[in-house]
Scaffold this motif. Sequence first.
Motif, PDB file in Angstrom:
ATOM      1  N   GLY A  23       0.810  -1.198   0.000  1.00 33.67           N
ATOM      2  CA  GLY A  23       0.000   0.000   0.000  1.00 33.67           C
ATOM      3  C   GLY A  23       0.849   1.255   0.000  1.00 33.67           C
ATOM      4  N   ASP A  24       2.168   1.168  -0.152  1.00 31.09           N
ATOM      5  CA  ASP A  24       3.020   2.325  -0.066  1.00 31.09           C
ATOM      6  C   ASP A  24       3.652   2.590  -1.410  1.00 31.09           C
ATOM      7  N   ALA A  25       4.825   2.153  -1.638  1.00 29.60           N
ATOM      8  CA  ALA A  25       5.477   2.536  -2.820  1.00 29.60           C
ATOM      9  C   ALA A  25       5.000   1.888  -3.980  1.00 29.60           C
ATOM     10  N   GLY A  26       4.840   0.697  -3.728  1.00 27.28           N
ATOM     11  CA  GLY A  26       3.872   0.143  -4.533  1.00 27.28           C
ATOM     12  C   GLY A  26       2.712   0.995  -4.545  1.00 27.28           C
ATOM     13  N   ASN A  29       1.780   2.493  -7.599  1.00 26.56           N
ATOM     14  CA  ASN A  29       1.053   1.671  -8.567  1.00 26.56           C
ATOM     15  C   ASN A  29      -0.397   1.492  -8.150  1.00 26.56           C
ATOM     16  N   VAL A  30      -0.639   1.409  -6.860  1.00 26.12           N
ATOM     17  CA  VAL A  30      -2.010   1.349  -6.365  1.00 26.12           C
ATOM     18  C   VAL A  30      -2.762   2.592  -6.811  1.00 26.12           C
ATOM     19  N   VAL A  31      -2.116   3.749  -6.715  1.00 26.70           N
ATOM     20  CA  VAL A  31      -2.751   5.004  -7.117  1.00 26.70           C
ATOM     21  C   VAL A  31      -3.077   4.982  -8.605  1.00 26.70           C
ATOM     22  N   GLU A  32      -2.131   4.578  -9.427  1.00 29.28           N
ATOM     23  CA  GLU A  32      -2.355   4.571 -10.876  1.00 29.28           C
ATOM     24  C   GLU A  32      -3.541   3.682 -11.247  1.00 29.28           C
ATOM     25  N   GLU A 313       7.867  11.060   2.283  1.00 33.04           N
ATOM     26  CA  GLU A 313       6.728  10.450   1.592  1.00 33.04           C
ATOM     27  C   GLU A 313       5.999  11.536   0.807  1.00 33.04           C
ATOM     28  N   THR A 314       5.669  11.248  -0.445  1.00 34.15           N
ATOM     29  CA  THR A 314       4.877  12.218  -1.192  1.00 34.15           C
ATOM     30  C   THR A 314       3.466  12.319  -0.632  1.00 34.15           C
ATOM     31  N   PHE A 315       2.937  11.220  -0.108  1.00 28.73           N
ATOM     32  CA  PHE A 315       1.659  11.270   0.596  1.00 28.73           C
ATOM     33  C   PHE A 315       1.657  10.310   1.780  1.00 28.73           C
ATOM     34  N   GLY A 316       1.940   9.056   1.540  1.00 30.21           N
ATOM     35  CA  GLY A 316       1.835   8.062   2.599  1.00 30.21           C
ATOM     36  C   GLY A 316       0.467   7.426   2.592  1.00 30.21           C
ATOM     37  N   LEU A 317       0.133   6.762   1.477  1.00 28.84           N
ATOM     38  CA  LEU A 317      -1.206   6.199   1.306  1.00 28.84           C
ATOM     39  C   LEU A 317      -1.538   5.199   2.402  1.00 28.84           C
TER      40      LEU A 317
END
Length: 405
Positions: A23-26, A29-32, A313-317
């Motif tokens: 759920g993070d850097a990946g 990819n989760v965001v995309e 972190e750009t956000f920290g999903l």
Amino acid sequence: MPAALRICFVSMHTSPAAVPGTGDAGGMNVVELAQADALAALGHQVDLVTRRSHPDDPDTVELQRGVTLHHVDAGPRTPLAKSAIDDHIGEFSAGLARLAPPDVVHSHHWMSGVAALPVARTWGVPHVQSFHSVAAPPGSPLSAGEPPESPRRVPGEAAVAKESQAVVAISAAEAQTVIDRCGADPDRVSIVSPGVDHTLFRPLAAGEERWNATGGEDAWPRGYVLIAARLEPLKGPDLAIQAVAGLDAEIRPHLVVAGDASSAFASYGRELHAMVADAGLSDGVTFLPAQPRPELARLLRGARVLLVPSHSETFGLVALEAAASGTPVIAASAGGLREAVAHGVTGQLMDSRRPEDWSLALTRLLMVPGLLARMGAVSRVHARRFDWGWAAQRLVAVYRQLLDD
């Protein structure tokens, strides 16, 4: 009703179909993929274009109605380290140019933008750039312990920031970074916050057992705290281990570390295991590989606290997914984490990186009666502000403005 758009998401460095589990850097990819799904739900067509990294990757595959994945040959048909992928930007650009022109090209990460920007110009369509991460200045604390950047990255980031028709940032912190460090025009930068799958990431239901590696509720009588991230220095898992080690044994919960070491840090996992052994916590720490999304959700809703000790972190999903799960967060006061965590309300933001300060903050959350429950309840309300459908509508507004202009 406005006509549906055809949008090309370009993600050169990894396949959007291979969604990592942390759920993070990946996370990116989760965001995309979540953005693509949400755009398709609004009736738009999204073409995901990525580098073929396996001989069996098909040229084209429909992931769901309205979302199609395209594989383009660029270099060997094998996984490559990010530092090696940018040797094949030209090949990827040529392969992208052979596809049908869309209405808008939206590139994710700098390499994708460098490859796609000239193709978008040839097609005569707008180019939108999302970075997800920006190179740390050489010698800065953020670059400590990180592998050397490609010499192409910094000039590549500056070029796509300045020359794209729009830049979409995931947080105000990222917007500031691309403006200050990459030279993006503030008038061309938009912030589109991520969303949360509120069906997947939810609080523990009445009567539902918390996750436990041993399968027994009594094995960890003080529950567990969690860190879910890649095992690399930037993510700070060493600080999480030290923070838990600094707790009084009478209140110390188990620590679950979920994540894989990247190829650039193949030995880092062994170093963390050694740190655990040296601290006398071998029976108090469980290491897990990166988890599929449903298992990550189960881990989050069962945890007492999520630790996010990242340097940047750009956000920290994952912090937002924890909030949707009703789990308070202790996070570094870095980048977009300041927007994902409401300080003192849904968790604690830490300016210090001293392990004893993190131990003290964790002790307070664990020991003040009712504090975790109150924070968890407000966290769920906080997380409901972040919705993938809303994010898709914001993206469409950006795209249509460019097309109108």
